[in-house]
Design a protein around this motif. Structure first.
Motif, PDB file in Angstrom:
ATOM      1  N   GLY A 140       3.929  -9.603   5.180  1.00 42.65           N
ATOM      2  CA  GLY A 140       3.171  -8.845   4.175  1.00 42.65           C
ATOM      3  C   GLY A 140       2.605  -9.743   3.094  1.00 42.65           C
ATOM      4  O   GLY A 140       1.447  -9.589   2.691  1.00 42.65           O
ATOM      5  N   ALA A 141       3.403 -10.707   2.646  1.00 42.17           N
ATOM      6  CA  ALA A 141       2.924 -11.641   1.614  1.00 42.17           C
ATOM      7  C   ALA A 141       1.773 -12.484   2.143  1.00 42.17           C
ATOM      8  O   ALA A 141       0.776 -12.703   1.445  1.00 42.17           O
ATOM      9  N   GLY A 142       1.888 -12.945   3.381  1.00 38.60           N
ATOM     10  CA  GLY A 142       0.811 -13.738   3.970  1.00 38.60           C
ATOM     11  C   GLY A 142      -0.460 -12.931   4.130  1.00 38.60           C
ATOM     12  O   GLY A 142      -1.562 -13.418   3.848  1.00 38.60           O
ATOM     13  N   THR A 143      -0.330 -11.689   4.547  1.00 34.69           N
ATOM     14  CA  THR A 143      -1.485 -10.817   4.728  1.00 34.69           C
ATOM     15  C   THR A 143      -2.136 -10.496   3.396  1.00 34.69           C
ATOM     16  O   THR A 143      -3.362 -10.365   3.299  1.00 34.69           O
ATOM     17  N   ALA A 144      -1.321 -10.409   2.348  1.00 33.12           N
ATOM     18  CA  ALA A 144      -1.843 -10.121   1.011  1.00 33.12           C
ATOM     19  C   ALA A 144      -2.503 -11.335   0.364  1.00 33.12           C
ATOM     20  O   ALA A 144      -3.074 -11.221  -0.710  1.00 33.12           O
ATOM     21  N   GLY A 145      -2.413 -12.497   1.016  1.00 33.59           N
ATOM     22  CA  GLY A 145      -3.102 -13.676   0.505  1.00 33.59           C
ATOM     23  C   GLY A 145      -2.213 -14.794   0.014  1.00 33.59           C
ATOM     24  O   GLY A 145      -2.708 -15.815  -0.462  1.00 33.59           O
ATOM     25  N   MET A 146      -0.901 -14.652   0.161  1.00 36.59           N
ATOM     26  CA  MET A 146       0.008 -15.695  -0.312  1.00 36.59           C
ATOM     27  C   MET A 146      -0.039 -16.944   0.564  1.00 36.59           C
ATOM     28  O   MET A 146       0.395 -18.013   0.154  1.00 36.59           O
ATOM     29  N   GLY A 147      -0.563 -16.828   1.781  1.00 35.23           N
ATOM     30  CA  GLY A 147      -0.656 -17.993   2.656  1.00 35.23           C
ATOM     31  C   GLY A 147      -1.507 -19.089   2.047  1.00 35.23           C
ATOM     32  O   GLY A 147      -1.184 -20.271   2.136  1.00 35.23           O
ATOM     33  N   ALA A 148      -2.603 -18.696   1.392  1.00 32.04           N
ATOM     34  CA  ALA A 148      -3.475 -19.679   0.740  1.00 32.04           C
ATOM     35  C   ALA A 148      -2.754 -20.357  -0.420  1.00 32.04           C
ATOM     36  O   ALA A 148      -2.893 -21.563  -0.643  1.00 32.04           O
ATOM     37  N   VAL A 149      -1.939 -19.583  -1.139  1.00 32.96           N
ATOM     38  CA  VAL A 149      -1.180 -20.141  -2.268  1.00 32.96           C
ATOM     39  C   VAL A 149      -0.144 -21.139  -1.751  1.00 32.96           C
ATOM     40  O   VAL A 149      -0.003 -22.238  -2.294  1.00 32.96           O
ATOM     41  N   ALA A 150       0.567 -20.763  -0.676  1.00 32.99           N
ATOM     42  CA  ALA A 150       1.584 -21.658  -0.107  1.00 32.99           C
ATOM     43  C   ALA A 150       0.955 -22.948   0.419  1.00 32.99           C
ATOM     44  O   ALA A 150       1.494 -24.035   0.219  1.00 32.99           O
ATOM     45  N   ALA A 151      -0.191 -22.816   1.063  1.00 32.56           N
ATOM     46  CA  ALA A 151      -0.868 -24.002   1.602  1.00 32.56           C
ATOM     47  C   ALA A 151      -1.363 -24.918   0.491  1.00 32.56           C
ATOM     48  O   ALA A 151      -1.454 -26.134   0.671  1.00 32.56           O
ATOM     49  N   ALA A 152      -1.643 -24.351  -0.684  1.00 31.77           N
ATOM     50  CA  ALA A 152      -2.148 -25.141  -1.803  1.00 31.77           C
ATOM     51  C   ALA A 152      -1.043 -25.888  -2.551  1.00 31.77           C
ATOM     52  O   ALA A 152      -1.329 -26.746  -3.379  1.00 31.77           O
ATOM     53  N   HIS A 153       0.227 -25.565  -2.273  1.00 32.03           N
ATOM     54  CA  HIS A 153       1.356 -26.206  -2.963  1.00 32.03           C
ATOM     55  C   HIS A 153       2.312 -26.840  -1.946  1.00 32.03           C
ATOM     56  O   HIS A 153       3.446 -26.391  -1.788  1.00 32.03           O
ATOM     57  N   PRO A 154       1.882 -27.890  -1.294  1.00 32.21           N
ATOM     58  CA  PRO A 154       2.741 -28.512  -0.276  1.00 32.21           C
ATOM     59  C   PRO A 154       4.005 -29.134  -0.857  1.00 32.21           C
ATOM     60  O   PRO A 154       4.987 -29.308  -0.148  1.00 32.21           O
ATOM     61  N   GLY A 155       4.002 -29.464  -2.131  1.00 31.79           N
ATOM     62  CA  GLY A 155       5.189 -30.052  -2.752  1.00 31.79           C
ATOM     63  C   GLY A 155       6.373 -29.100  -2.717  1.00 31.79           C
ATOM     64  O   GLY A 155       7.509 -29.515  -2.484  1.00 31.79           O
TER      65      GLY A 155
END
Length: 196
Positions: free
Chosen positions: A52-67
């Motif tokens: 649900g988080a990924g579908t809501a757009g959190m995937g882009a946020v996670a990909a932007a913070h690899p640290g």
């Protein structure tokens, strides 16, 4: 819409069926007939929330913070190596269900929560990958996500309760040795991949 749901179901199953730490834990607890409902519920609910988080757009946020994923990788790898040592110790002295001391509900809960939330592969598969694929379906992204969520529910329920149903015929030291060795090897392999 139904074809998008089936695509989500097939994609979710293709990602979740691969043997991993969560699957090894669900299998082990099912064979032990120990807190199976709790383990299945935690794994499935974790997947539902992350998809649900990924579908809501959190995937882009996670990909932007690899640290953040890197720190999680180190913590997860250390925990997995510690668990692998326990699996290899158990394999050295295999018993049967009647010979092994039952684990407390809180101990099992702590393990399944750690395996679910400290494993960066879970985030990559559910939040980043499934979230990205869901986004590619535009207005039908939630139909895709629903299919992927159903895949998690079906898989963890079938694996956990299926293993419990087969635990009687499989309650032999040789089976337990194989399960413990497999679990330990999976944990080591995932830990190494996290550190690579």
């Amino acid at each position: 819409m139904l074809s998008t749901w089936f695509t989500g179901l097939a994609t979710g199953l293709s990602l979740i069926i691969v043997i991993g730490v969560q699957n090894a834990l669900v299998l082990r607890q099912g064979l032990r007939r120990e807190h199976v409902g709790l383990v299945v519920a935690v794994c499935a609910l974790g997947d539902l929330l992350l998809i649900g988080a990924g579908t809501a757009g959190m995937g882009a946020v996670a990909a932007a913070h690899p640290g953040a994923l890197r720190v999680l990788s180190w913590v997860g790898a250390a925990y997995l190596l510690w668990c692998a040592i326990g699996s290899f110790r158990a394999a050295a002295n295999p018993g049967t269900l009647g010979q092994t001391a039952p684990r407390s509900r809180s101990s099992v809960l702590g393990t399944v929560l750690a395996v679910t939330w400290l494993n960066p592969h879970v985030y990559l598969d559910t939040v980043v990958m499934l979230g990205s694929i869901a986004a590619s379906h535009g207005p039908l992204k939630w139909a895709f996500a629903a299919g992927a969520m159903c895949a998690s529910l079906l898989w963890f329920t079938g694996l956990g309760f299926g293993a419990r149903a087969l635990s009687g015929p499989l309650d032999r030291p040789s089976v337990w040795r194989a399960v413990d060795v497999l679990t330990g090897l999976v944990m080591v392999a995932v830990a190494i991949s996290l550190l690579a």
